[in-house]
Design an enzyme around this catalytic site. Structure first.
Site, PDB file in Angstrom:
ATOM      1  N   SER A  56       0.813  -1.206   0.000  1.00  0.00           N
ATOM      2  CA  SER A  56       0.000   0.000   0.000  1.00  0.00           C
ATOM      3  C   SER A  56       0.858   1.272   0.000  1.00  0.00           C
ATOM      4  O   SER A  56       1.531   1.568  -0.969  1.00  0.00           O
ATOM      5  CB  SER A  56      -0.948  -0.034   1.207  1.00  0.00           C
ATOM      6  OG  SER A  56      -1.911   0.969   1.124  1.00  0.00           O
TER       7      SER A  56
ATOM      8  N   ASP B 285      10.098   5.760 -10.205  1.00  0.00           N
ATOM      9  CA  ASP B 285       9.697   6.373 -11.471  1.00  0.00           C
ATOM     10  C   ASP B 285      10.451   7.664 -11.743  1.00  0.00           C
ATOM     11  O   ASP B 285      10.763   7.980 -12.897  1.00  0.00           O
ATOM     12  CB  ASP B 285       8.193   6.651 -11.467  1.00  0.00           C
ATOM     13  CG  ASP B 285       7.368   5.415 -11.791  1.00  0.00           C
ATOM     14  OD1 ASP B 285       7.970   4.326 -11.937  1.00  0.00           O
ATOM     15  OD2 ASP B 285       6.131   5.525 -11.895  1.00  0.00           O
TER      16      ASP B 285
ATOM     17  N   LYS C 104      -0.718  -4.345  -2.933  1.00  0.00           N
ATOM     18  CA  LYS C 104      -1.996  -3.850  -2.427  1.00  0.00           C
ATOM     19  C   LYS C 104      -2.154  -2.417  -2.933  1.00  0.00           C
ATOM     20  O   LYS C 104      -1.711  -1.462  -2.306  1.00  0.00           O
ATOM     21  CB  LYS C 104      -2.012  -3.921  -0.903  1.00  0.00           C
ATOM     22  CG  LYS C 104      -3.396  -3.787  -0.275  1.00  0.00           C
ATOM     23  CD  LYS C 104      -3.733  -2.356  -0.008  1.00  0.00           C
ATOM     24  CE  LYS C 104      -5.062  -2.218   0.701  1.00  0.00           C
ATOM     25  NZ  LYS C 104      -5.444  -0.792   0.885  1.00  0.00           N
TER      26      LYS C 104
END
Length: 465
Positions: free
Chosen positions: A301, A312, A326
């Site tokens: 999460s 990224d 998740k």
């Protein structure tokens, strides 16, 4: 002192406004404009529901009042949706508040439903579960002798919670073990200090984020202040292993703390209110020094949001093993003063548009967990041991004697090869960045065509003057 940036802002639990989720349907066609029509109520299904309700009411072996039956029906609806949607009564709401603040009485394990089995996502640090050696992926077959097959997540959590000092026996199924085994745990007050830090070596910092809570952002700022007062940091390791997640805005603040700009995470759902975008503001607490982020299958999460954002933006190298995956957003929607539902309303996406759900974050460098056994007593041979060796004319150096702290570090790295590899990588990365006189250290964030390019690490055929 590091720039405070947005870390002083108030972090709150994300609660979206409840919008009508039923009764409205959108009809789209290539030939006709979008129209909004009212769906008919499923009358036959409602009749079936009332028939079942009446049969239970009249014929069940024990008498159950209508309000309890209706509450069971609501729980059943939410339980059938996905592993994370649930009905919250007053006790569950209290538990949610306790977990957000970071203190509760229990075993210290994060659990989920996987393949209809109660599965451990992670054992929290310094808790009864961690001390007993419970691992991510362990299946809880029985709690206090009662089978957990088909039991809802809320029911299982209620069984695991209890007064401090009380005991409960878990029957565990573990991959690689021929048969289940029992573990008896004594419940304790679980203190979730969200952030801790230390210097592994001069100039190389280590941050451990255990869970994302309301105070994680301020804890991070304070810990970074403490580390930087000990000397300028050449690099930093952020350990998100076995971090089960937590408050969304706290994870955004942590990623923002090390990014100068750009998207951190965005969410997409059916309702417009579920479509949100979070971006970083100028200011990097580490001033561009290289970073390594450690993850494993217990990272879930909010932990995956941080790892995905830093990966990224090429702000950090992610190391370890694939995360849990998740990637769904749960919204707490109040029903009345003592009841609420936790409903999955959206999915997380990394800045590059990768969905975290059921996929997770894949590390840039895969390092499986392994145990390293040092050869402390292995004899060492050098030139000085050879017969008729030539003397260099200098006085022989005194043998180095290690202290207790050196032994402690060796033992730690021996038992945590991932951390050892991360530190070695961090040292290597620090050689590929330089600090121009009067300027901050700059990390790579992509390609550049400028002549003096400090925005990326040099290739092997390049040099840094």
């Amino acid at each position: 002192m590091p720039t405070r940036k947005r870390l002083s802002r108030v972090i709150g639990v994300l609660t979206l406004v409840a919008l009508p989720l039923t009764g409205i349907a959108q009809s789209e066609s290539a030939d006709q404009p979008t129209t909004v029509t009212k769906e008919r109520l499923p009358l036959e299904d409602l009749r079936n529901f009332t028939k079942v309700f009446e049969q239970i009411r009249r014929g069940y072996i024990e008498e159950i009042d209508d309000s309890t039956l209706l509450e069971y029906a609501i729980k059943g609806m939410l339980h059938g949706l996905d592993p994370h949607s649930s009905y919250l009564d007053h006790r569950s709401l209290d538990d949610l508040q306790i977990n957000t603040i970071g203190e509760f009485s229990g075993l210290g394990i994060e659990v989920g439903i996987k393949d209809e089995r109660l599965t451990i996502v992670t054992s929290m640090d310094d808790t009864p579960a961690a001390h007993a050696g419970l691992q991510s992926g362990d299946v809880i077959l029985r709690l206090a002798g009662k089978s957990m097959r088909g039991v809802s997540l809320d029911e299982a959590l209620k069984k695991m919670r209890g007064p401090v000092g009380s005991s409960i026996t878990l029957t565990i199924g573990r991959k690689g073990h021929n048969k289940p085994f029992d573990v008896t745990l004594k419940r304790d007050t679980v203190q979730l200090h969200s952030v801790s830090g230390e210097l592994l070596e001069p100039g190389y910092g280590y941050l451990r984020i255990r869970q994302f809570q309301l105070d994680t952002a301020s804890d991070l700022a304070q810990t970074m202040d403490t580390l930087q007062r000990k000397g300028d940091l050449k690099g930093l390791i952020i350990d998100l292993r076995n971090n089960p997640g937590g408050v969304l805005q706290a994870s955004v603040a942590v990623a923002d703390a090390f990014l100068e700009e750009g998207l951190v995470v965005y969410t997409e759902g059916r309702n417009e209110s579920a479509n949100l975008r979070y971006s970083a503001e100028p200011g990097d607490l580490l001033k561009g020094a290289p970073m390594v982020v450690l993850i494993n299958d217990g990272s879930a999460s909010a932990a995956e949001i941080v790892a995905g954002a830093l990966q990224d933006h090429r702000r950090a190298v992610v190391m370890g093993t694939d995360s849990f995956g998740k990637g769904s957003v749960q919204t707490v929607i109040p029903i009345n003063s003592q009841r609420a539902i936790k409903l999955t309303t959206a999915l997380y996406f990394t800045p590059n548009g990768r969905s975290i759900q059921a996929q997770g974050i894949s590390p840039d460098i895969v390092v499986e967990r392994a145990k390293i056994i040092p050869f402390k007593d292995q004899p060492r041979t050098s030139e000085a041991d050879l017969a008729r060796h030539l003397d260099n004319g200098n006085v022989a150096p005194s043998p180095k004697v290690g202290n207790g702290e050196d032994e402690k570090k060796r033992d730690r790295f021996g038992s945590d090869n991932q951390l050892s590899e991360a530190l070695n990588l961090l040292k290597g990365l620090s050689f590929y960045v330089q600090r121009p006189q009067g300027a901050h250290l700059v990390a790579w964030k992509g390609e550049s065509n400028t002549q003096n390019d400090l925005s990326r690490p040099p290739a092997f055929n390049e040099s840094v003057e």
